[in-house]
Write a protein that holds these residues in place. Structure first.
Motif, PDB file in Angstrom:
ATOM      1  N   LEU A 205       0.826  -1.191   0.000  1.00  0.00           N
ATOM      2  CA  LEU A 205       0.000   0.000   0.000  1.00  0.00           C
ATOM      3  C   LEU A 205       0.865   1.247   0.000  1.00  0.00           C
ATOM      4  CD1 LEU A 205      -2.028  -2.180   0.814  1.00  0.00           C
ATOM      5  CD2 LEU A 205      -2.981  -0.574   2.485  1.00  0.00           C
TER       6      LEU A 205
ATOM      7  N   PHE B  41       0.675   5.101   1.237  1.00  0.00           N
ATOM      8  CA  PHE B  41      -0.115   5.904   2.160  1.00  0.00           C
ATOM      9  C   PHE B  41       0.075   7.401   1.928  1.00  0.00           C
ATOM     10  CE2 PHE B  41      -1.863   3.054   5.396  1.00  0.00           C
ATOM     11  CZ  PHE B  41      -1.201   1.871   5.099  1.00  0.00           C
ATOM     12  N   GLY B  42      -0.979   8.150   2.195  1.00  0.00           N
ATOM     13  CA  GLY B  42      -0.875   9.589   2.291  1.00  0.00           C
ATOM     14  C   GLY B  42      -0.349   9.981   3.665  1.00  0.00           C
ATOM     15  N   GLU B  43      -0.165  11.269   3.887  1.00  0.00           N
ATOM     16  CA  GLU B  43       0.393  11.729   5.161  1.00  0.00           C
ATOM     17  C   GLU B  43      -0.647  11.782   6.278  1.00  0.00           C
ATOM     18  OE1 GLU B  43       4.279  14.280   3.792  1.00  0.00           O
ATOM     19  OE2 GLU B  43       2.437  15.389   4.228  1.00  0.00           O
TER      20      GLU B  43
END
Lengths: 115, 114
Positions: free
Chosen positions: B103, B105-107
């Motif tokens: 995956l 991920f964003g922050e």
């Protein structure tokens, strides 16, 4: 049911010394296993993955992990810690309860690196 | 390659108010996830989309949480009304396919409910 246990919530090492972050899993079969790293105020980033090929897996930034089925473990190691390694580390197991995969996250280990 | 974009990064609201978070996944990623990460815990999956269809929302508190991915690209997660225990970081992630464990991920969007 699948579960992941990270044995240490916090690990502190000196810069230049080895790192060992411990992870045990519980599963009725050999799952795919991952380590993710999360630096402060950042999203998670994949470090490495095990998917039933070689049991010793090398990842980014000098990290590696060894899958030991007999011990149901997937410990993360690095020969020499760097200050930039200070972060939260998550061990993750993947299962397939249906057609889609399900990821089970451990509770995380915070790695502190001191001078 | 642009990563997963999330907004807002931070949000403070009072209990019983509503809030919405937005996520734009990596281009071409069919699968989108919303996770809730409470301080000191690992991420917990709230909902998983494959294109614009829901794959898994078994842990989504449907009385107050809703999420949509209407055109199979970006997604919105809404909480209405918010409770104190909803204080957490809401992480959006995307992947090429639903069967992968890789995956991106964003922050995250940090929500504080007062």
């Amino acid at each position: 049911a699948q579960s992941v246990t990270q044995l240490d919530s916090h690990v502190s090492v000196s810069e230049g010394t080895p790192v060992l972050l411990r992870c045990n899993y519980s599963s009725s079969y050999s799952p795919s296993l991952f380590w993710y790293v999360q630096h402060p105020n950042k999203g998670l980033q994949l470090l490495l993955k095990y998917t039933s090929a070689a049991t010793l897996v090398k990842g980014i930034n000098g990290f590696e992990a060894e899958f030991k089925k007999s011990e149901t473990s997937f410990h993360l190691t690095k020969p020499s810690a760097h200050m930039s390694d200070a972060a939260e580390y998550f061990c993750v197991a993947q299962s397939f309860p249906g057609t889609a995969s399900k990821l089970t996250f451990g509770t995380g280990t915070r790695l502190q690196v001191t001078l | 390659e642009a990563g997963v974009a999330q907004s807002p990064r931070y949000k403070i609201i009072e209990k019983r108010q509503s809030v919405a978070f937005w996520c734009n996944p990596i281009s071409g990623h069919a699968t989108l996830y919303w996770y809730q990460q409470i301080l000191g815990q690992g991420p917990k999956l709230l909902i998983q989309f494959q294109n614009n269809g829901v794959v898994d929302d078994s842990q989504l508190p449907k009385d107050r949480f809703s999420a949509e991915r209407l055109k199979g690209v970006d997604s919105t997660l809404k909480i209405q009304p918010a409770k104190l225990e909803d204080s957490a970081v809401y992480l959006c992630a995307s992947s090429l396919a639903t069967e992968t464990g890789e995956l991106f991920f964003g922050e995250g969007s940090r929500l504080t409910v007062l």
